[in-house]
Design an enzyme around this catalytic site. Structure first.
Site, PDB file in Angstrom:
ATOM      1  N   ASP A 145       1.146   4.378  -9.582  1.00 19.16           N
ATOM      2  CA  ASP A 145       1.990   5.367  -8.934  1.00 19.16           C
ATOM      3  C   ASP A 145       1.163   6.573  -8.514  1.00 19.16           C
ATOM      4  O   ASP A 145       0.530   7.224  -9.338  1.00 19.16           O
ATOM      5  CB  ASP A 145       3.075   5.782  -9.926  1.00 19.16           C
ATOM      6  CG  ASP A 145       4.018   6.790  -9.311  1.00 19.16           C
ATOM      7  OD1 ASP A 145       4.445   6.550  -8.177  1.00 19.16           O
ATOM      8  OD2 ASP A 145       4.293   7.811  -9.944  1.00 19.16           O
ATOM      9  N   THR A 149       4.528   7.876  -2.825  1.00 24.99           N
ATOM     10  CA  THR A 149       3.633   8.942  -3.261  1.00 24.99           C
ATOM     11  C   THR A 149       2.190   8.670  -2.866  1.00 24.99           C
ATOM     12  O   THR A 149       1.452   9.598  -2.552  1.00 24.99           O
ATOM     13  CB  THR A 149       3.723   9.136  -4.778  1.00 24.99           C
ATOM     14  OG1 THR A 149       3.586   7.867  -5.402  1.00 24.99           O
ATOM     15  CG2 THR A 149       5.051   9.721  -5.166  1.00 24.99           C
ATOM     16  N   THR A 150       1.785   7.416  -2.870  1.00 24.29           N
ATOM     17  CA  THR A 150       0.443   7.098  -2.403  1.00 24.29           C
ATOM     18  C   THR A 150       0.376   7.308  -0.897  1.00 24.29           C
ATOM     19  O   THR A 150      -0.581   7.868  -0.361  1.00 24.29           O
ATOM     20  CB  THR A 150       0.096   5.632  -2.722  1.00 24.29           C
ATOM     21  OG1 THR A 150       0.471   5.355  -4.053  1.00 24.29           O
ATOM     22  CG2 THR A 150      -1.375   5.374  -2.552  1.00 24.29           C
ATOM     23  N   ASP A 168      10.838   4.476 -10.093  1.00 26.56           N
ATOM     24  CA  ASP A 168      10.682   4.468  -8.633  1.00 26.56           C
ATOM     25  C   ASP A 168      11.789   3.659  -7.984  1.00 26.56           C
ATOM     26  O   ASP A 168      12.431   4.093  -7.031  1.00 26.56           O
ATOM     27  CB  ASP A 168       9.332   3.823  -8.239  1.00 26.56           C
ATOM     28  CG  ASP A 168       8.185   4.809  -8.339  1.00 26.56           C
ATOM     29  OD1 ASP A 168       8.376   5.846  -8.987  1.00 26.56           O
ATOM     30  OD2 ASP A 168       7.114   4.521  -7.785  1.00 26.56           O
TER      31      ASP A 168
HETATM   32  P1  ADP Z   1       3.650   4.266  -2.574  1.00 26.58           P
HETATM   33  O1  ADP Z   1       3.263   4.977  -3.820  1.00 26.58           O
HETATM   34  O2  ADP Z   1       3.302   5.042  -1.348  1.00 26.58           O
HETATM   35  O3  ADP Z   1       5.032   3.769  -2.580  1.00 26.58           O
HETATM   36  P2  ADP Z   1       2.900   1.518  -2.882  1.00 26.58           P
HETATM   37  O4  ADP Z   1       1.721   1.086  -3.636  1.00 26.58           O
HETATM   38  O5  ADP Z   1       4.238   1.348  -3.510  1.00 26.58           O
HETATM   39  O6  ADP Z   1       2.662   3.028  -2.502  1.00 26.58           O
HETATM   40  O7  ADP Z   1       2.870   0.768  -1.496  1.00 26.58           O
HETATM   41  C1  ADP Z   1       3.873   0.931  -0.552  1.00 26.58           C
HETATM   42  C2  ADP Z   1       3.505   0.235   0.736  1.00 26.58           C
HETATM   43  O8  ADP Z   1       3.410  -1.163   0.532  1.00 26.58           O
HETATM   44  C3  ADP Z   1       4.585   0.465   1.763  1.00 26.58           C
HETATM   45  O9  ADP Z   1       3.987   0.824   2.987  1.00 26.58           O
HETATM   46  C4  ADP Z   1       5.272  -0.879   1.845  1.00 26.58           C
HETATM   47  O10 ADP Z   1       5.805  -1.119   3.119  1.00 26.58           O
HETATM   48  C5  ADP Z   1       4.159  -1.833   1.527  1.00 26.58           C
HETATM   49  N1  ADP Z   1       4.661  -3.106   1.005  1.00 26.58           N
HETATM   50  C6  ADP Z   1       5.397  -3.308  -0.108  1.00 26.58           C
HETATM   51  N2  ADP Z   1       5.689  -4.609  -0.281  1.00 26.58           N
HETATM   52  C7  ADP Z   1       5.101  -5.268   0.750  1.00 26.58           C
HETATM   53  C8  ADP Z   1       5.025  -6.643   1.137  1.00 26.58           C
HETATM   54  N3  ADP Z   1       5.617  -7.596   0.422  1.00 26.58           N
HETATM   55  N4  ADP Z   1       4.332  -6.944   2.254  1.00 26.58           N
HETATM   56  C9  ADP Z   1       3.730  -5.977   2.963  1.00 26.58           C
HETATM   57  N5  ADP Z   1       3.758  -4.680   2.662  1.00 26.58           N
HETATM   58  C10 ADP Z   1       4.436  -4.309   1.567  1.00 26.58           C
HETATM   59 MG    MG Z   2       5.890   2.385  -3.930  1.00 27.97          MG
END
Ligand code: ADP
Ligand code: MG
Length: 532
Positions: free
Chosen positions: A59, A92-93, A396
């Site tokens: 996170d 958040t990332t 989250d």
């Molecule tokens: P954050 O902390 O920003 O939420 P994450 O590590 O949760 O970061 O990553 C979120 C990103 O991953 C988003 O841009 C989301 O669209 C993408 N994402 C999540 N699941 C998938 C998937 N199955 N295929 C492609 N992209 C995905």
């Molecule tokens: Mg996320």
């Protein structure tokens, strides 16, 4: 020419272009730290301090908080990650990465002598555009977006579960995302109105398999300390009346400084008896109230425990305040500070009360509560750090489901929305003459960091995938809009059709916050450090 001294001796100042560039470098370095955690194939960070506390997390906000960044400018990135966390709970990332990328794109311009205010003006106008964009590119995605308004409960649930699953897919518990997604959705639906987040309890029980985690439609808490006699109490009731107390049911030991003068030794017994009478009177009143389950925030002693056991009543003392409040809210009872005048209205009730073994722990579980405004997720799993991270991930997901319920529109994830806004801005740039065109293009390019990083983290050829995406999104028919990175094959796919969904508010908030932060950092040309 004598030197003019303005500031106290020892003051450290640095200014000008060099300072701005160094601030940008610091922010880029921070973004580089969280970069690899983005997306379903993102890696986790292990952070430990000198006290031996180990945290493993994916996170962004948690990592940024734990990093303990000291650089004054880079701290802004920590703040936006935190605010994104409290505002929307996810992304958040993304927000840190975007801010870092905006700055990275701005850097060559600054180095070439472009005045930062020119960049800020354009970025800000784009930021406005993004809101307006609510009028354009985002709106366009929204057209394709499914609104969950007006759907039946079943449909709504499955749509929300998709959003929760997307959030969870990037986490440690991503392997069981469907399992947890539906659990989270059930929990959020159970609590109803949105300002009651603390009504979803998460209890962590180390051991077992994460699949052993379960949802209680009501309250659950760990069995409290109990005295002898407890074994004889019944451990299961249907539709019991529940009495909630904030008093001690214990034989009070005599005060050390009390002094009683007796003229007649035979009176001594009556003094001793008086104490017993007080407690028996209290217990009797509890029993008379008709309650089958008695909970107290304070201790329930061995005498009381035995007394209740003889009358087929369950009791638990020293229940944590938070848990007792949730039981009160769920069962409709009111916490009493006296056992006098216990009227029926203050008793709570639920369909089933049960004490159950969960792993090595025993749990008191109240399910089928009438007001239904609470839910408890009991999390199981191997290591402590694992359960901790699972809890953060569920948090989250809970936030995301709540946001989606409230704002009720979702957009395609996997970089699709970012590509679409980027494409739109490039198109927009072509209509603008002068340097601004370059600035807008660099801003648009920065947005592509999301799909690029998703590819990099998964080990795909980012250039290849991005070219395909650009091509798809440029199709005049607009059919390419929902296309994003396909995390399974390394190509591109319709994120919408693949149910990679995110509430639109996550993206809008992330882009806005990142733009603001970038502008804020660009506007600083001098750092002054005052000596203590
Ligand atoms: P954050 O902390 O920003 O939420 P994450 O590590 O949760 O970061 O990553 C979120 C990103 O991953 C988003 O841009 C989301 O669209 C993408 N994402 C999540 N699941 C998938 C998937 N199955 N295929 C492609 N992209 C995905
Ligand atoms: Mg996320």
């Amino acid at each position: 020419q004598p030197q003019i001294i303005l500031l106290k001796e020892g003051t450290d100042t640095s200014q000008g272009k060099a300072q701005l560039v160094s601030n940008i470098n610091a922010c880029t370095a921070v973004a580089d730290v969280v970069r690899t955690t983005l997306g379903p194939r993102g890696m986790d960070k292990l952070i430990h301090d000198d006290k031996g506390n180990v945290t493993i997390s994916n996170d962004g906000a948690t990592i940024m908080k734990l990093l303990d960044i000291v650089h004054p400018a880079a701290k802004i990135l920590v703040d936006i990650a935190k605010s994104q966390d409290s505002e929307v709970g996810d992304g958040t990332t993304t927000v840190v990465l975007l801010a870092g990328e905006f700055l990275k794109e701005a850097k060559p311009f600054v180095e070439d002598g472009v005045h930062p205010q020119n960049l800020i003006r354009i970025f800000m106008s784009l930021f406005m555009l993004n809101v307006l964009h609510n009028g354009q590119a985002i709106e366009k995605i929204k057209e394709l977006a499914v609104s969950i308004e007006g759907k039946s409960l079943e449909e709504k649930k499955s749509l929300l579960a998709k959003c929760a699953a997307t959030t969870l897919s990037s986490k440690l518990i991503g392997g069981e995302k469907e399992f947890f997604a539906s659990m989270v959705v059930d929990a959020v639906i159970a609590i109803g109105s949105e300002d009651r987040l603390n009504m979803i309890g998460i209890k962590k029980v180390p051991g077992g398999n994460m699949r052993d985690s379960f949802l209680v439609n009501g309250v659950a808490f760990k069995k409290t300390f109990s005295y002898a006699g407890f074994e004889q109490q019944p451990k299961k009731f249907t539709n019991p009346r529940i009495l909630l107390l904030n008093i001690e049911l214990e034989l009070k030991s005599e005060k050390e400084n009390a002094e009683i003068r007796l003229s007649d030794p035979s009176q001594y017994q009556s003094i001793v008896d008086a104490e017993w009478n007080i407690i028996y009177d209290k217990l009797d009143k509890c029993v008379k109230s008709g309650a089958k389950v008695v909970l107290s925030r304070l201790a329930i002693g061995d005498l009381a425990t035995q007394y209740f056991a003889d009358r087929d009543i369950f009791c638990a003392g020293r229940v944590a305040e938070e848990d007792l409040n949730r039981v009160a809210a769920a069962t409709g009872g009111t916490i009493q500070t006296s056992v006098n005048n216990i009227i029926d209205e203050v008793l709570g009730t639920c369909e089933v009360f049960e004490e159950k073994q969960v792993g090595n722990e025993r749990f008191n579980i109240f399910s089928g509560c009438p007001s239904g405004w609470t839910a408890t997720i009991v999390l199981r799993g191997g290591a402590d750090q694992f359960i901790e991270e699972a809890e953060r991930s569920l948090h989250d997901a809970i936030m995301i489901v709540r946001r989606a319920l409230k704002n009720s529109t979702v957009v395609a994830g996997g970089g699709a929305i970012d590509m679409e806004i980027s494409r739109y801005l490039r198109q927009h740039a072509r209509t603008i003459a002068g340097k601004s065109q370059l600035f807008i293009n660099s801003y648009a390019k920065a947005l592509e960091v999301i799909p690029r990083q998703l590819c990099d983290n998964a080990g795909f050829d980012a250039t290849d995938v991005l070219n395909k995406l650009r091509h798809k999104h440029a199709l005049p028919s607009g059919e390419g809009a929902p296309y994003g990175v396909d995390i399974n094959t390394g190509g591109i796919a319709d994120s919408f059709a693949n149910f990679v969904w995110e509430p639109s508010v996550v993206k809008i908030n992330a882009i806005n916050a990142a733009t603001e932060a970038a502008c804020l950092i660009l506007s600083v040309d001098e750092t002054v450090k005052n000596p203590k």
